[in-house]
Enzyme design. Structure first.
Site, mmCIF file in Angstrom:
data_model
loop_
_atom_site.group_PDB
_atom_site.id
_atom_site.type_symbol
_atom_site.label_atom_id
_atom_site.label_comp_id
_atom_site.label_asym_id
_atom_site.label_seq_id
_atom_site.Cartn_x
_atom_site.Cartn_y
_atom_site.Cartn_z
ATOM 1 N N HIS A 273 0.816 -1.200 0.000
ATOM 2 C CA HIS A 273 0.000 0.000 0.000
ATOM 3 C C HIS A 273 0.861 1.267 0.000
ATOM 4 C CE1 HIS A 273 -3.301 2.584 0.592
ATOM 5 N NE2 HIS A 273 -3.243 2.691 1.891
ATOM 6 N N CYS A 274 2.185 1.132 0.168
ATOM 7 C CA CYS A 274 3.006 2.326 0.403
ATOM 8 C C CYS A 274 3.953 2.675 -0.749
ATOM 9 C CB CYS A 274 3.820 2.140 1.683
ATOM 10 S SG CYS A 274 2.789 1.955 3.122
ATOM 11 N N ILE A 275 4.959 1.819 -0.955
ATOM 12 C CA ILE A 275 6.081 2.202 -1.826
ATOM 13 C C ILE A 275 5.647 2.493 -3.279
ATOM 14 C CG2 ILE A 275 8.485 1.636 -2.457
ATOM 15 C CD1 ILE A 275 8.064 1.734 0.554
ATOM 16 N N ASP A 278 2.987 6.108 -2.463
ATOM 17 C CA ASP A 278 3.292 7.350 -1.723
ATOM 18 C C ASP A 278 4.182 8.334 -2.488
ATOM 19 O OD1 ASP A 278 1.885 5.953 0.134
ATOM 20 O OD2 ASP A 278 3.604 5.509 1.418
#
Ligand SMILES: NC(=O)c1ccc[n+]([C@@H]2O[C@H](COP(=O)([O-])OP(=O)(O)OC[C@H]3O[C@@H](n4cnc5c(N)ncnc54)[C@H](O)[C@@H]3O)[C@@H](O)[C@H]2O)c1
Length: 443
Positions: A273-275, A278
């Site tokens: 969900h991040c790298i 974001d």
């Protein structure tokens, strides 16, 4: 209630911590405060999460049974879908999703709708902290105006606002929420002091920074750093493979340098969900300042190309066995985006599924953490597909086995006994010596 009274409440552990969004971030955060003796009140729009907390039923595999039972059996913990109970909380921590929309721009709808809900129940003295990852400026430019508009109260005077990014690394056995230092930026000195005092009750260290936008930039910087470095090793992997050099051997040896080098590991692409997401929050925001984020764009380009590269290597592997992709049975091992978790968000395995199917391959998967593919917005047509049974007869029936996630409870030596054509994107087969006629391809 003045600041001193609120600080005293924190010290006495009678300060109620409200958490909105009880997912991978919010649930362990709620548990962390609860474990340290604070009253906690969890909110989610997802009724099933709330009833699982009430009944002590795990819904995130790596977090386990013990956490859920201690929450469900406690009289200091409640979970609800009733947001009017927000008034009972002294602090409200927002842990809601911050995805990208279809144009790969920040989708702020979750932050906005949750902030509006908080604003409608906001009362004097409350502390509101955003924990979701987002672009610098969100707290000041998006949240505070909404909170003030709907409540009629003034931030910094009537209520407190801070930003503190979540750095949770799900499944990491060495660092849980309590052990990861917490960066905090306040909207004013009082908000910072209050937020710091709150996190100090449960988290190993708090790291104060000048303001909320600096704290927002810290989190984005950490994830940009990872995305860029992963892209770099992915690029090196491709170049070195052509030179007949094993990138993993290079990285392991380089990692013996005691300074100036940090090891990143190549793979089939970026997941989670991040790298993958974001960094593009910053790309979007930078445009407002007429600036480009070329490193981020380039890293994105390299990382999103990786599944295509893996498919090319799979084609070559099958070719070695005089087989075409079209009509071949290919087993994907690992659907989660990283080892030992059940989180499949943005997993590159889905892209591998898709690309190989497009070429006519017959695809199945094995993942002990994801026995059935749950409904997702992006991959609706895979909903309900089931992991194969892990046994010799089934695995040996595939023309190729592609390892896309290296879960540690998979027996890779056993896999080598069962398949003659293995494509390994994670160096999971590093200690296996191929038998006669067997091919283990690094991709
Ligand atoms: N997962 C990670 O490893 C990780 C690590 C660091 C930071 N983050 C960031 O933390 C934030 C949350 O991520 P996550 O992985 O916990 O997401 P998640 O999807 O696991 O959990 C989010 C929860 O919010 C709930 N929700 C959505 N809209 C809501 C609303 N309007 N009101 C109440 N609840 C609502 C959802 O039902 C869900 O339970 C994101 O900004 C993410 O980038 C995630």
């Amino acid at each position: 209630m003045n600041l001193q009274d609120l600080l005293k409440k924190i010290e006495e552990k009678t300060y109620t911590v409200g958490i909105i969004g009880l997912g991978y971030v919010g649930l362990p955060l709620m548990y962390t405060f609860h474990k340290e003796g604070m009253p906690v009140l969890g909110f989610d729009i997802d009724k099933s999460k709330v009833s699982n907390i009430q009944s002590g039923t795990p819904y995130i595999k790596h977090l386990g049974q013990e956490m859920m039972q201690s929450l469900s059996q406690s009289d200091r913990c409640a979970a609800t879908t009733d947001f009017s109970r927000l008034t009972e909380a002294d602090a409200v921590l927002l842990c809601v999703p911050t995805p990208l929309n279809q144009y790969r721009e920040p989708d702020m709808s979750y932050v906005i709708s949750t902030t509006e809900t908080v604003a409608h129940h906001l009362r004097e003295g409350q502390l509101v902290i955003l924990e979701s990852t987002t672009y610098p400026g969100t707290t000041e430019e998006v949240m505070i105006p909404l909170l003030e508009k709907h409540s009629g109260l003034i931030a910094g005077i009537d209520f407190y606002v801070a930003y503190s990014p979540e750095r949770e690394d799900p499944g990491n056995p060495n660092f849980n929420t309590a052990k990861i230092p917490k960066v905090v930026g306040g909207h004013g000195e009082d908000a910072l002091q209050l937020a710091q005092a709150l996190y100090d009750t449960a988290i190993v260290q708090t790291v104060p920074v000048s303001d909320t936008k600096t704290a927002e930039a810290v989190k984005i910087t950490e994830n940009v750093f990872r995305a860029v470095n992963i892209a770099l090793v992915n690029e090196l992997k491709v170049v070195y493979a052509k030179m007949g050099i094993d990138v993993h051997e290079v990285l392991d040896a380089a990692d013996t340098k005691p300074f100036g080098f940090m090891k990143f590991t190549p793979g089939p692409g970026l997941g989670g969900h991040c790298i993958p997401i974001d960094p593009f929050y910053l790309t979007w925001k930078a445009r407002e300042f007429q600036e480009n984020t070329r490193f981020i764009e380039l890293a994105g380009e390299i990382n999103t190309h990786m599944p295509q590269y893996v498919v090319e290597q799979t084609t070559k592997a099958l070719n070695t066995h005089k087989k075409a992709v079209n009509g071949s049975k290919v087993l994907l091992v690992g659907l989660a985006y990283k080892p030992n978790v059940d989180d499949m968000r943005e997993s590159p395995t889905f892209e591998l599924f898709h690309l190989l199917e497009e070429l006519g391959a017959d695809i199945a998967y094995y993942d002990p953490y994801i026995p059935t593919i749950p409904p997702t917005r992006e991959h609706a047509h895979y909903t309900g597909k089931q992991s194969i049974e892990w046994n010799q007869e089934t695995v040996a029936g595939f023309d190729a086995v592609l390892i896309s996630t290296d879960h540690s409870d998979i027996d890779y030596a056993q896999l080598a006994e069962w398949s003659d054509c293995i494509i390994d994107t994670r160096n999971a087969m590093k200690s296996v010596t191929p038998k006669n006629g067997q091919h283990i391809f690094k991709a």
